[in-house]
Design a protein around this motif. Structure first.
Motif, PDB file in Angstrom:
ATOM      1  N   ASP A 228       0.827  -1.201   0.000  1.00 63.35           N
ATOM      2  CA  ASP A 228       0.000   0.000   0.000  1.00 63.35           C
ATOM      3  C   ASP A 228       0.865   1.255   0.000  1.00 63.35           C
ATOM      4  N   GLY A 229       0.550   2.158  -0.900  1.00 63.87           N
ATOM      5  CA  GLY A 229       1.339   3.370  -1.048  1.00 63.87           C
ATOM      6  C   GLY A 229       1.229   4.331   0.113  1.00 63.87           C
ATOM      7  N   ARG A 230       0.218   4.138   0.964  1.00 63.96           N
ATOM      8  CA  ARG A 230       0.062   5.023   2.116  1.00 63.96           C
ATOM      9  C   ARG A 230       1.093   4.739   3.203  1.00 63.96           C
ATOM     10  N   ILE A 231       1.739   3.587   3.151  1.00 63.15           N
ATOM     11  CA  ILE A 231       2.750   3.267   4.169  1.00 63.15           C
ATOM     12  C   ILE A 231       3.900   4.277   4.125  1.00 63.15           C
ATOM     13  N   PRO A 232       4.583   4.435   2.979  1.00 63.22           N
ATOM     14  CA  PRO A 232       5.651   5.455   2.951  1.00 63.22           C
ATOM     15  C   PRO A 232       5.102   6.872   2.979  1.00 63.22           C
ATOM     16  N   ALA A 233       3.933   7.086   2.376  1.00 65.64           N
ATOM     17  CA  ALA A 233       3.390   8.449   2.311  1.00 65.64           C
ATOM     18  C   ALA A 233       3.080   8.999   3.693  1.00 65.64           C
ATOM     19  N   LEU A 234       2.672   8.131   4.613  1.00 57.88           N
ATOM     20  CA  LEU A 234       2.314   8.569   5.966  1.00 57.88           C
ATOM     21  C   LEU A 234       3.458   8.392   6.966  1.00 57.88           C
ATOM     22  N   MET A 282       5.684  -1.148  -6.280  1.00 57.23           N
ATOM     23  CA  MET A 282       4.224  -1.148  -6.186  1.00 57.23           C
ATOM     24  C   MET A 282       3.741  -0.130  -5.166  1.00 57.23           C
ATOM     25  N   GLN A 283       4.457   0.056  -4.076  1.00 55.12           N
ATOM     26  CA  GLN A 283       4.092   1.103  -3.123  1.00 55.12           C
ATOM     27  C   GLN A 283       4.099   2.467  -3.806  1.00 55.12           C
ATOM     28  N   GLU A 284       5.127   2.692  -4.611  1.00 52.55           N
ATOM     29  CA  GLU A 284       5.266   3.987  -5.288  1.00 52.55           C
ATOM     30  C   GLU A 284       4.134   4.211  -6.282  1.00 52.55           C
ATOM     31  N   LEU A 285       3.826   3.197  -7.086  1.00 53.44           N
ATOM     32  CA  LEU A 285       2.755   3.322  -8.068  1.00 53.44           C
ATOM     33  C   LEU A 285       1.400   3.452  -7.380  1.00 53.44           C
ATOM     34  N   ASN A 286       1.176   2.650  -6.349  1.00 54.87           N
ATOM     35  CA  ASN A 286      -0.089   2.725  -5.621  1.00 54.87           C
ATOM     36  C   ASN A 286      -0.285   4.094  -4.974  1.00 54.87           C
ATOM     37  N   ALA A 287       0.806   4.680  -4.480  1.00 55.08           N
ATOM     38  CA  ALA A 287       0.705   5.993  -3.834  1.00 55.08           C
ATOM     39  C   ALA A 287       0.263   7.068  -4.816  1.00 55.08           C
ATOM     40  N   LEU A 288       0.714   6.965  -6.055  1.00 54.48           N
ATOM     41  CA  LEU A 288       0.312   7.951  -7.063  1.00 54.48           C
ATOM     42  C   LEU A 288      -1.200   7.942  -7.262  1.00 54.48           C
TER      43      LEU A 288
END
Length: 310
Positions: A228-234, A282-288
């Motif tokens: 999930d992209g919210r992991i690094p984003a948060l 995938m984290q990076e793409l999902n975060a976008l």
């Protein structure tokens, strides 16, 4: 020259990308455009489940196959894993990206996962072969369950693994989970038994868990999905599952064996992209999509262009 938005993924997979592209029938111009015609005559729909990662993977796959002569499109309209699997079995879908743990437990009726990503993949590939469903070589990403905590609190508590979490005082073992996870065999009951948690649990909707974990008011540790992209984003960090309790949910493209027999080059084309799809990518793409609000199709196309795959 345009600056890449995918710097981390581009650097991390540069060597893999060079290996994967060696020997491929790439177009002379690179970037956008045709890469070959070995899939000419292949038509149909690439399916997806109903969340961002699956949308991105469906569009990635459709664009990549079309760059090699196919005429396929992504269908992101079905809801529910079982419906997507049924669509593949009924030939409504040409193929879609599945997760090893889901197929092993949900479709093949096994209650216990196979430990180790490679062993789990081999087991599910063999099981699904009996259903005329082929698994192509998987991507490195693993969209398994995990527990995350805000980075500052991880440092303060000195935790890196779930065993570290189990050693904390009971007052610090606070968890936010969704209702389904509270009853699953591969969820909280089995996890607590495996690690010996003395946990205080707050039940929340899946999407709320990420922001609640960031705030830290309801819980220290939140149930998340690892890609999930919210992991690094948060600013969250994932606790290592050091006892390998959670099943492996490694992603792989699935299709009918009869389709693969007719178009064996599908495996070669998918092999161009699979090695590049790490958990971090995938984290990076999902975060976008999930954080920045971008369109999954646009994200997929731009990433493929930056990898010189279309």
């Amino acid at each position: 020259m345009k600056t890449s938005r995918f710097a981390s993924s581009s650097i991390a997979v540069l060597a893999l990308g060079a290996i994967a592209l060696t020997g491929c029938s790439a177009g002379a111009g690179g970037g956008a455009g045709a890469q070959g015609d070995e899939l000419e005559g292949l038509t149909g729909e690439i399916g997806s489940k109903d969340f961002s990662e699956q949308y991105i993977l469906a569009y990635l796959t459709a664009e990549l196959l079309n760059a090699h002569g196919a005429d396929v499109e992504a269908n992101t309209k079905l809801v529910g894993s079982a419906n997507v699997r049924q669509a593949l079995e009924n030939d409504q879908f040409l193929g879609y990206w599945e997760y090893t743990g889901t197929s092993w437990i949900t479709y093949n009726g096994n209650t216990a996962p196979v430990q180790g990503a490679e062993a789990q993949f081999d087991a599910v590939k063999e099981a699904d072969a009996e259903n005329d469903i082929a698994w192509l070589d998987p991507a490195p990403f693993n969209n398994t369950y995990a527990f995350a905590i805000r980075e500052s609190e991880a440092d303060a508590l000195g935790v890196e693994t779930l065993s570290d979490v189990a050693a904390l005082p009971a007052g610090d073992q606070t968890f936010c989970i969704e209702s389904e996870f509270s009853t699953r065999d591969d969820g909280m009951p089995g996890l607590s038994e495996a690690y010996g948690f003395d946990a205080s649990i707050t039940m929340l909707d899946t999407g709320v868990i990420y922001t609640a974990t960031e705030k830290g008011d309801d819980c220290n540790f939140g149930e998340v999905f690892q890609t999930d992209g919210r992991i690094p984003a948060l600013g969250l960090v994932v606790m290592e599952d050091d006892k390998e309790f959670f099943p492996s949910y490694q992603g792989g493209f699935t299709l009918k064996q009869s389709t693969l027999d007719e178009y064996p080059a599908i495996a070669d084309v998918i092999a161009e992209v699979s090695p590049l799809l790490t958990t971090e990518v995938m984290q990076e793409l999902n975060a976008l999509v999930d954080v920045e609000g971008e369109d999954p199709e646009d994200v997929a196309i731009e990433w493929l262009e930056e990898q010189d795959l279309i």
